[in-house]
Design a protein around this motif. Sequence first.
Motif, mmCIF file in Angstrom:
data_model
loop_
_atom_site.group_PDB
_atom_site.id
_atom_site.type_symbol
_atom_site.label_atom_id
_atom_site.label_comp_id
_atom_site.label_asym_id
_atom_site.label_seq_id
_atom_site.Cartn_x
_atom_site.Cartn_y
_atom_site.Cartn_z
ATOM 1 N N ASP A 4 0.829 -1.202 0.000
ATOM 2 C CA ASP A 4 0.000 0.000 0.000
ATOM 3 C C ASP A 4 0.865 1.254 0.000
ATOM 4 O O ASP A 4 0.586 2.221 -0.708
ATOM 5 C CB ASP A 4 -0.925 0.011 1.225
ATOM 6 N N LEU A 5 1.936 1.239 0.805
ATOM 7 C CA LEU A 5 2.803 2.416 0.927
ATOM 8 C C LEU A 5 4.255 1.979 0.940
ATOM 9 O O LEU A 5 4.661 1.152 1.762
ATOM 10 C CB LEU A 5 2.480 3.187 2.215
ATOM 11 N N VAL A 6 5.040 2.541 0.023
ATOM 12 C CA VAL A 6 6.487 2.326 -0.005
ATOM 13 C C VAL A 6 7.163 3.648 0.327
ATOM 14 O O VAL A 6 6.881 4.673 -0.305
ATOM 15 C CB VAL A 6 6.961 1.802 -1.379
ATOM 16 N N ILE A 7 8.038 3.624 1.320
ATOM 17 C CA ILE A 7 8.788 4.812 1.730
ATOM 18 C C ILE A 7 10.237 4.617 1.316
ATOM 19 O O ILE A 7 10.889 3.649 1.729
ATOM 20 C CB ILE A 7 8.683 5.036 3.247
ATOM 21 N N ILE A 8 10.741 5.522 0.482
ATOM 22 C CA ILE A 8 12.108 5.400 -0.022
ATOM 23 C C ILE A 8 13.017 6.281 0.828
ATOM 24 O O ILE A 8 12.964 7.504 0.758
ATOM 25 C CB ILE A 8 12.179 5.799 -1.506
ATOM 26 N N GLY A 9 13.821 5.656 1.650
ATOM 27 C CA GLY A 9 14.708 6.356 2.561
ATOM 28 C C GLY A 9 14.382 6.018 4.003
ATOM 29 O O GLY A 9 13.242 6.172 4.431
ATOM 30 N N GLY A 10 15.390 5.576 4.756
ATOM 31 C CA GLY A 10 15.194 5.210 6.156
ATOM 32 C C GLY A 10 15.857 6.166 7.112
ATOM 33 O O GLY A 10 16.257 5.783 8.219
ATOM 34 N N GLY A 11 15.986 7.435 6.694
ATOM 35 C CA GLY A 11 16.512 8.466 7.579
ATOM 36 C C GLY A 11 15.399 9.059 8.439
ATOM 37 O O GLY A 11 14.316 8.476 8.566
ATOM 38 N N PRO A 12 15.639 10.220 9.037
ATOM 39 C CA PRO A 12 14.629 10.812 9.926
ATOM 40 C C PRO A 12 13.293 11.053 9.243
ATOM 41 O O PRO A 12 12.243 10.869 9.860
ATOM 42 C CB PRO A 12 15.278 12.120 10.391
ATOM 43 N N ALA A 13 13.300 11.447 7.962
ATOM 44 C CA ALA A 13 12.038 11.697 7.255
ATOM 45 C C ALA A 13 11.288 10.390 7.011
ATOM 46 O O ALA A 13 10.090 10.280 7.299
ATOM 47 C CB ALA A 13 12.305 12.406 5.929
ATOM 48 N N ILE A 32 12.437 1.328 2.459
ATOM 49 C CA ILE A 32 13.606 0.844 1.710
ATOM 50 C C ILE A 32 14.770 1.797 1.970
ATOM 51 O O ILE A 32 14.669 3.004 1.718
ATOM 52 C CB ILE A 32 13.319 0.762 0.196
ATOM 53 N N GLU A 33 15.865 1.266 2.478
ATOM 54 C CA GLU A 33 17.038 2.067 2.844
ATOM 55 C C GLU A 33 18.284 1.468 2.195
ATOM 56 O O GLU A 33 18.516 0.258 2.269
ATOM 57 C CB GLU A 33 17.197 2.097 4.366
#
Length: 432
Positions: A4-13, A32-33
């Motif tokens: 449903d939701l993919v977040i690209i980047g595992g930093g603070p944001a 995904i980091e």
Amino acid sequence: MKRDLVIIGGGPAGLAAAVSARKEGLEDILIIERDTRLGGILNQCIHNGFGLHTFKEELTGPEYAARYITQVEDEKIPYLLDTMVVDISYDESTGDKKVTAMNSRDGLFTIDARSVILAMGCRERPRGALNIPGYRPAGIYSAGTAQYYVNMEGRMPGKKVVILGSGDIGLIMARRMTYEGARVLCVAELQPYSGGLKRNIVQCLDDFGIPLLLSHTVVDIMGKRRVEGVTIAEVDENRKPIPGTEVFYECDTLLLSCGLIPENELSNKLGVRMNPVTGGAVVNESLETSIPGVYACGNVLHVHDLVDYVSGEASEAGKNAVRFLKSEDAAEDDGDVINIRTENGVRYTVPSTVRISKMPDTLTVRFRVGNEYRDKNLAVYLDGKQLMKLPKRVMAPGEMEQIILVKSKAQEIISGAENREHELVIRVEDKE
């Protein structure tokens, strides 16, 4: 794979967006980091000063990241490490989004995503973009690279240091290198003002007696195998070196802190509309890009001063992505739209457009000015009518500004107007 939701980047944001989306009730989330651990750049920022807004206490970078990583673990939000996203595609006819990634375990694979949050952060401007003459000897580092070597690897880049650029990372590294026994000769800045926060100038330079040379730049680098010294000259109002002002500094290290660039190669591949001033995406009040269901937050959108603001912005992106997923099949009329225009000293705003029907009761609009201003007014006009006028003692490009738009006040001004397109202007004005 479908998500449903993919977040690209595992930093603070990315972490804050994921936690926010889970708290809104969304179960199917994937972070995904590309690094070997979550936390992003915070892992190497071992100085304090983080978390005063978010957690009401002063934390180091790793401590701040750990707070969010713990929440991700507690919420059992899945994530992939050592995984590089190489492409994102969007099918306009179906609204489908495909995220292509790769790692050493699974090889190349594709994820069908209903919604995507871009949280890739930013990178430093390298020497190649600065046009500094000279050879390419050892001893030239970006400030962030030097920070990684000192804080993560326990290695010292050098003992006699000159820093070009007064960005926050450069200022912090001036202090850090001094702590570790190096001698920082000076910090040279091309502009007539610093690019960093005032508190960092005081705490990192003034407290250690490190000179800040405004309107100066490096015009030559000596040395072939290793940096032997740099020549610094004063520049005129056109940023051109002034002959006869050259001073040679004998050093073995040159650190570059000349600006941050949002990491938007994937956004460009996706076809997101970009802002030429920020280098990030153009977004509306929901932090949604020009592609429905794709959101941007944090330093990939525009470079922030404080990680607390990154987390707050990312939390909103997470909430809005969930709202999109719950209502994506319903055709909704956006109604009145406010387009934000900047002039007379204001460089850009985030967001760029506001849909009144989707606007929260209060909306924070963040921006930067293009010069240093003292004793000015910050004026805001909606359809030619003054919405607010805020006295400002000091405004500088290194410090982000913000205004709070109140939905009810905006509705009062635009009610009864025949046109559904409205214009909000933010500008710097002289005090009367």
